[in-house]
Design a protein around this motif. Structure first.
Motif, PDB file in Angstrom:
ATOM      1  N   ASP A  42       0.815  -1.210   0.000  1.00 29.29           N
ATOM      2  CA  ASP A  42       0.000   0.000   0.000  1.00 29.29           C
ATOM      3  C   ASP A  42       0.846   1.257   0.000  1.00 29.29           C
ATOM      4  O   ASP A  42       0.346   2.354   0.244  1.00 29.29           O
ATOM      5  N   ASP A  44       2.506   4.344  -1.299  1.00 29.53           N
ATOM      6  CA  ASP A  44       2.368   5.251  -2.438  1.00 29.53           C
ATOM      7  C   ASP A  44       3.681   5.992  -2.602  1.00 29.53           C
ATOM      8  O   ASP A  44       3.913   7.033  -1.996  1.00 29.53           O
ATOM      9  N   VAL A 270      -1.843   1.565  -7.662  1.00 25.63           N
ATOM     10  CA  VAL A 270      -2.819   0.525  -7.335  1.00 25.63           C
ATOM     11  C   VAL A 270      -2.233  -0.821  -7.714  1.00 25.63           C
ATOM     12  O   VAL A 270      -1.889  -1.059  -8.877  1.00 25.63           O
TER      13      VAL A 270
END
Length: 296
Positions: A42, A44, A270
């Motif tokens: 997750d 980023d 993603v």
């Protein structure tokens, strides 16, 4: 726990982690357990694609090539020099503007005056507080005066001399309604004690130079612990409203590019959905005892 039970426990754990031999498949990538299940990526991080934007001169303070608190600011009403040169000698003579170190005397019949102060003050100030000129308005009483070039000389105490020639006719245009006035925004000159501006003035002609100071050194800032450099952040005024609005995106002084503002736009990464085949665990094998063969 017995030796056989402990050995079976390690065997079952190995089969659960490396379940790659079902259905006659030598290697099944989907069934390879890395041990990091449940810990999705997750994070980023920085995206490889980012957009660079150069917001030049968003506000008045952005017209500074250094830090905002580093340079001083020149008052827009205190950056103009008006030089009036008159020749009443009866012949063409060469007038000397600036040249603080050499202090050449003007020819007989030629006067050089500074409307804001005096020629002597400008010469003395250029020695200790040099400044940079960016832009010039040149008006004459006779348009033929524009045929005489301007010579920008730099002379050192050791005897070397460098001369650059400026032709005023390059700034004239048929669109000018006043034939005795030129406005050159590209004219630049560093004024120190070593620099002088020489122009041949025809007999009976009055020439008026209006210079705009772009940057200067103020040694008095040393007493305050500040940078000696001062910069004019206001654009040079030409008198044409349409042109002045365009020139608000003005060039820099000191030969440095404007400070760039880089804007990075991040796009969340993603992770693709992970497809994993769930297979039933194999039946527990019957516990067997290890039998050591006798040597024959």
């Amino acid at each position: 726990m017995s030796y056989e039970d402990e050995l079976m426990r390690y065997e079952e754990a190995a089969e659960d982690q490396y379940d790659d031999y079902d259905n006659d498949e030598i290697y099944d990538e989907d069934d390879f357990d890395t041990g990091f299940e449940g810990m999705d990526d997750d994070y980023d991080g920085y995206d490889d694609e980012y957009e660079e934007e150069y917001d030049l001169y968003d506000d008045e303070e952005d017209y500074d090539d250094y830090t905002r608190s580093s340079l001083g600011k020149i008052d827009p009403n205190d950056r103009t020099l008006t030089v009036v040169v008159k020749n009443t000698s009866g012949a063409s003579q060469e007038a000397v503007i600036f040249g603080g170190n050499a202090e050449r005397a003007q020819p007989a019949g030629v006067t050089v005056e500074i409307e804001e102060s005096s020629h002597k003050e400008v010469r003395e100030e250029s020695k200790s507080n040099p400044f940079k000129i960016a832009g010039m308005k040149y008006s004459v009483s006779n348009a033929l005066q524009f045929d005489n070039v301007l010579r920008i000389d730099r002379r050192t105490a050791s005897g070397s001399k460098t001369t650059r020639v400026y032709q005023p006719r390059n700034a004239t245009s048929p669109q000018n309604f006043t034939q005795t006035l030129i406005d050159d925004d590209n004219f630049e000159m560093d004024v120190t004690g070593q620099d002088s501006l020489n122009v041949v003035v025809e007999d009976g002609v009055t020439a008026v130079f209006t210079f705009t100071i772009k940057a200067r050194a103020n040694l008095g800032n040393l007493l305050k612990g500040s940078n000696v450099a001062e910069l004019s952040r206001a654009p040079r005024t030409t008198g044409l409203p349409q042109l002045d609005l365009i020139r608000r995106r003005r060039p820099t002084a000191y030969g440095m590019r404007p400070r760039r503002r880089r804007v990075r736009r991040y796009r969340p990464r993603v992770a693709p959905p992970r497809v994993r085949t769930v297979r039933p665990k194999p039946a527990k094998r019957v516990t067997t005892k290890l039998v050591r063969r006798k040597k024959r």
